[in-house]
Scaffold this motif. Structure first.
Motif, short mmCIF file in Angstrom:
data_model
loop_
_atom_site.label_atom_id
_atom_site.label_comp_id
_atom_site.label_asym_id
_atom_site.label_seq_id
_atom_site.Cartn_x
_atom_site.Cartn_y
_atom_site.Cartn_z
N VAL A 178 16.40 24.38 40.26
CA VAL A 178 16.49 23.96 39.11
C VAL A 178 16.73 22.30 39.52
O VAL A 178 18.31 22.18 39.67
N GLY A 179 16.49 21.20 38.90
CA GLY A 179 17.12 20.16 39.91
C GLY A 179 16.33 18.96 38.59
O GLY A 179 15.40 19.39 37.56
N GLN A 180 16.32 17.74 39.20
CA GLN A 180 16.27 16.55 37.92
C GLN A 180 14.91 15.88 39.37
O GLN A 180 15.33 15.24 40.25
N VAL A 181 14.16 15.35 38.45
CA VAL A 181 13.17 14.70 39.52
C VAL A 181 13.95 12.70 39.19
O VAL A 181 13.91 12.64 38.80
N ILE A 182 14.30 12.39 40.47
CA ILE A 182 14.84 10.95 40.53
C ILE A 182 13.61 10.18 40.38
O ILE A 182 13.75 9.27 40.08
N LYS A 183 12.26 10.54 41.43
CA LYS A 183 11.47 9.63 41.77
C LYS A 183 9.77 10.18 42.75
O LYS A 183 10.47 10.94 42.78
N ILE A 184 9.19 9.29 41.57
CA ILE A 184 7.71 10.60 42.37
C ILE A 184 6.79 9.42 42.40
O ILE A 184 6.79 8.00 42.28
N PHE A 185 6.84 9.96 43.49
CA PHE A 185 5.67 8.40 45.06
C PHE A 185 4.20 9.68 45.38
O PHE A 185 4.09 10.62 45.58
N GLU A 186 3.30 8.35 45.01
CA GLU A 186 2.24 9.17 44.81
C GLU A 186 1.54 8.51 46.54
O GLU A 186 1.74 7.80 47.23
N THR A 187 0.79 9.81 47.56
CA THR A 187 0.62 9.66 48.47
C THR A 187 -0.54 9.09 49.04
O THR A 187 -1.59 9.23 48.38
N SER A 188 -1.06 8.25 50.19
CA SER A 188 -2.65 7.90 50.54
C SER A 188 -3.69 9.74 50.82
O SER A 188 -4.78 9.25 50.30
N HIS A 189 -3.20 10.60 50.65
CA HIS A 189 -3.55 11.77 50.67
C HIS A 189 -4.20 12.45 49.85
O HIS A 189 -4.67 13.76 49.33
N GLY A 190 -3.00 12.42 48.64
CA GLY A 190 -3.60 12.89 47.27
C GLY A 190 -2.47 13.52 46.64
O GLY A 190 -2.04 14.45 46.12
N PHE A 191 -1.52 13.69 48.01
CA PHE A 191 -0.59 14.33 47.92
C PHE A 191 0.37 13.92 46.91
O PHE A 191 0.86 12.72 46.58
N VAL A 192 1.31 14.28 46.29
CA VAL A 192 2.80 13.47 45.75
C VAL A 192 3.95 14.44 45.81
O VAL A 192 4.11 15.45 46.57
N GLU A 193 4.76 13.00 45.61
CA GLU A 193 6.35 13.21 46.46
C GLU A 193 7.16 13.61 45.58
O GLU A 193 7.22 12.65 44.66
N LEU A 194 8.13 13.92 45.36
CA LEU A 194 9.37 14.12 44.27
C LEU A 194 10.17 13.85 45.43
O LEU A 194 10.98 14.64 46.48
N GLN A 195 11.41 12.89 44.68
CA GLN A 195 12.97 12.80 45.24
C GLN A 195 13.47 13.48 44.20
O GLN A 195 14.17 13.57 43.31
N PHE A 196 13.76 14.39 44.56
CA PHE A 196 14.85 15.36 43.64
C PHE A 196 15.83 16.51 44.49
O PHE A 196 16.06 15.96 45.37
N SER A 197 17.05 16.63 42.83
CA SER A 197 18.69 16.58 43.31
C SER A 197 19.41 17.59 42.32
O SER A 197 18.53 17.50 40.89
N ASP A 198 19.80 18.60 42.45
CA ASP A 198 20.39 19.37 41.45
C ASP A 198 22.21 18.50 41.40
O ASP A 198 22.82 20.03 41.23
N TYR A 199 21.98 17.47 42.03
CA TYR A 199 23.29 17.08 41.98
C TYR A 199 24.64 18.30 43.26
O TYR A 199 25.61 18.37 42.76
N THR A 200 23.69 18.67 43.83
CA THR A 200 25.09 20.04 45.46
C THR A 200 25.09 19.19 46.11
O THR A 200 23.83 18.31 46.86
N PRO A 201 26.05 18.29 47.46
CA PRO A 201 25.63 18.26 48.52
C PRO A 201 24.45 19.13 49.70
O PRO A 201 25.33 20.64 49.96
N ASN A 202 24.49 18.70 50.68
CA ASN A 202 23.98 19.17 51.85
C ASN A 202 23.58 18.70 52.79
O ASN A 202 22.94 17.23 53.26
N SER A 203 24.46 18.39 54.08
CA SER A 203 24.84 17.86 54.98
C SER A 203 22.87 17.75 55.96
O SER A 203 23.43 16.77 56.66
N HIS A 204 21.97 18.15 55.78
CA HIS A 204 21.14 17.70 56.30
C HIS A 204 20.05 17.01 55.35
O HIS A 204 19.05 17.13 55.56
N PHE A 205 20.64 16.41 54.42
CA PHE A 205 19.71 15.98 53.25
C PHE A 205 19.64 14.50 53.95
O PHE A 205 20.37 13.72 54.84
N TYR A 206 18.85 13.82 53.85
CA TYR A 206 19.17 11.79 53.38
C TYR A 206 20.04 11.37 52.87
O TYR A 206 20.91 11.69 51.83
N ASP A 207 20.67 10.30 53.84
CA ASP A 207 21.66 9.84 53.05
C ASP A 207 21.92 8.29 52.83
O ASP A 207 21.64 7.50 52.80
#
Length: 656
Positions: A178-207
């Motif tokens: 459960v979280g918030q969609v920060i950004k939405i990107f359409e890929t060239s292959h018809g997939f959709v990428e969601l930048q998603f956050s629930d405002y908890t940190p994870n050391s293995h995420f991009y900084d």
């Protein structure tokens, strides 16, 4: 309210995170094998285990909603929903049944009151139950199996801070998020990428760093000359959350279609998200096709608080705390940077003033207050300012402004040209003790006329310092950037630092000599050079202490005409005897003109004597006085008065 449709039979049950869902059917949808879902919360006074197949349920005040293009029902607290359950074994077989029925009734609030189903509702229920064979109803055994299966569903909800990737595809890990969609990107292959956050940190995420975002903004091609459009660059810019709080989740097939319908900022529930490690070594998520099921569900924050998913509430609180902490940290950084800049600026200013002092060779015998204020050039000081007239909204040039400055100047002229006239006499009357008396309202002669000797005895003569200095900017060339500075009694006392008060200087040669010695520290040999060009004064002329001088002086210079320039809050308007700080324009009031004021108000010429004295740092104050004006078009102070801008010296001292 009309009698509700008869709601019959539980087909299956599902329970998860304090919310349960049951499926209802009735004869109106007998051909629909899926029925209609009803969701309720654990605050209801019964559990799923209390319900059996073919039980009768009567609902009141439930909300109809659309979810994934399907109609469903949900209980609410406003208006208060009611659920009344009657076990199938207790349902009457005909409407003539009159015994009390054993209803199990409840609502979201245990304190709420409700009415049991009416006779019309019971009659409809009896009729609907008679059609049970025409509806798709499970057997008791099938119902219980589905109920047990639903109650044993594993809760896969996890915070992003706790997600991890499986070692291999065989041991992949799946989560509900459960979280918030920060950004939405359409890929060239018809997939959709969601930048998603629930405002908890994870050391293995991009900084996502704030400094990186600032750098991107600075390098942004505002005119769109680059390969990317301005809109695309804006879409790619990162607005937060900053840090390791966001994961990239790719949606496929029907879930990609659902993702396209969402917008940045939308809160949602993502089900069955597979967590893996991406090529960059950071965690990523995948939502694959699952037998046609849509695993992305939008969550509504603009609804009754009791209906908001508790997991969403916690995420909202985390977001609020995140930005509160971030903004506080940025404010502290900004204050630190500002303090550093101020310290740097102050050091630079001190260094510049020291360099300027060394360059122009400032006179160290003169001291000026407010050392932290910057040095302002005379040309800038002389620039008028614009003001907004509130009544008309027009912008006009102000006749004066109340300002104080520090400047490096040298004295190039003075007035009167004989320092024996640096003090003037005036009469003080007994009426000045009256709070409603204005010294400018009548002349001294008028005050004493008709009073005989009583008027004479009621007034006395006092002497005050009053002269003017013409100064030019220390950096000026060819006699430019000059201004006359008025020196009144209190400011002269501070400037001269003499032990004696002003008196008739023509009768006090010792005071004149002390005055001349002090002024020498200020202007060097300027007096000798100016005096050399003056006509010889007739020694037979008596000192200016006769009655004619006092009368003339009292006509042009009165108590309160010129205030203490340092005490602007206590300046008096002689036409109202009120502090000018309380009036519009807050200026010094003066209704008549003494010789010194008249001279500096009209004499803008240059001295013929070339300055040779050292410049010094001087404190200057700008204010306004009222002068009589016969031309109505120039009477900008009203009542036959106009404002005259005056510059005066203040806070400047020649140490004894």
């Amino acid at each position: 309210m009309e009698p509700p449709k008869g709601f019959m039979t539980v087909e299956k049950a599902l329970s998860a995170n304090a919310k349960s869902t049951i499926v209802l059917t009735d004869p109106s949808i007998k051909d629909n094998e899926y029925g209609i879902k009803l969701s309720f919360f654990s605050k209801m006074e019964f559990q799923v285990s209390d319900i059996s197949s073919s039980d009768l349920i009567v609902l009141r005040s439930v909300r109809v909603q659309m979810n994934s293009n399907n109609i469903s029902l949900i209980t609410t607290k406003s208006p208060m929903s009611e659920i009344h359950i009657l076990k199938s074994a207790s349902i009457p077989r005909d409407a003539s049944f009159r015994k009390p029925l054993q209803w199990k009734s409840t609502s979201p609030s245990s304190k709420s009151s409700y009415l049991l189903p009416s006779s019309n509702e019971i009659s409809y229920a009896v009729w609907a139950f008679s059609k049970a064979e025409e509806m798709y109803l499970p057997t008791d055994q099938e119902f219980q199996e589905k109920t047990v299966q639903a109650m044993n569903v594993k809760d896969k909800f996890t915070l992003l801070s706790d997600v991890s990737a499986g070692e291999t595809n065989q041991y992949a890990k799946y989560y509900d998020l459960v979280g918030q969609v920060i950004k939405i990107f359409e890929t060239s292959h018809g997939f959709v990428e969601l930048q998603f956050s629930d405002y908890t940190p994870n050391s293995h995420f991009y900084d996502h760093t704030y400094e990186e975002n600032t750098s991107n903004d600075e390098n942004h091609d505002s005119y769109g000359y680059g390969n990317k459009s301005s809109d695309e660059a804006e879409d790619r810019s990162w607005k937060g959350p900053f840090g390791k709080f966001t994961i990239t989740i790719t949606a496929f097939a029907e879930n990609a279609s659902q993702a396209r319908s969402m917008e940045a900022g939308q809160w949602c529930l993502l089900k069955n998200v597979r967590i893996c490690t991406g090529d960059a070594g950071t965690l990523e998520g995948k939502i694959h096709s699952d037998r046609g099921r849509v695993l992305i569900q939008a969550l509504d924050t603009n609804t009754e608080p009791s209906l908001v998913d508790p997991r969403l509430k916690e995420a909202l609180r985390r977001k609020k705390d995140h930005w509160k902490t971030f903004n506080k940290r940025q404010t502290q950084k900004s204050q630190h940077v500002q303090t550093t800049k101020q310290n740097t600026s102050t050091s630079k200013k001190i260094r510049q003033e020291a360099e300027q002092k060394a360059t122009v060779g400032l006179n160290e015998n003169v001291r000026c207050s407010y050392p932290d204020e910057p040095i302002i050039g005379i040309r800038e000081i002389l620039q008028p300012e614009k003001i907004m007239v509130q009544s008309s909204g027009k912008t006009l040039w102000a006749p004066f402004t109340n300002r104080k400055y520090r400047a490096n100047v040298r004295v190039v002229d003075y007035f009167p040209h004989r320092i024996e006239d640096f003090a003037i006499a005036r009469r003080v009357t007994e009426y000045e003790a009256l709070s409603d008396h204005s010294s400018g309202e009548d002349s001294d002669d008028n005050n004493t006329r008709g009073q005989g000797n009583h008027g004479r005895f009621a007034s006395k003569v006092v002497w005050e310092w009053r002269f003017a200095l013409q100064v030019e900017d220390a950096q000026a060339k060819n006699g430019e950037d000059r201004v006359w500075l008025l020196v009144n009694n209190s400011q002269a006392q501070g400037l001269l630092g003499l032990d004696d008060d002003a008196s008739n200087l023509r009768l006090n040669p010792q005071l004149v000599q002390n005055l001349r010695n002090q002024l020498f520290h200020l202007w060097g040999d300027l007096e000798e050079r100016i005096a050399a060009g003056l006509p010889r004064e007739d020694d037979d002329i008596p000192p200016s202490t006769d009655e004619s001088f006092l009368s003339a002086t009292s006509q042009t210079r009165r108590a309160g005409d010129q205030p203490d320039a340092d005490d602007s809050d206590n300046e008096l308007d002689t036409t109202t005897n009120t502090p000018l700080s309380a009036q519009s324009g807050a200026a010094t009031g003066q209704t008549s003109t003494d010789p010194v004021t008249a001279h500096i108000s009209t004499n803008e010429g240059k001295s013929d004597v070339a300055p040779r004295n050292k410049p010094f740092t001087c404190c200057i104050q700008q204010y306004g006085i009222q002068l009589s004006e016969k031309d109505p078009s120039k009477a900008n102070a009203g009542n036959g008065k106009r404002w005259q801008r005056i510059f005066g010296i203040h806070g400047t001292t020649i140490p004894a």
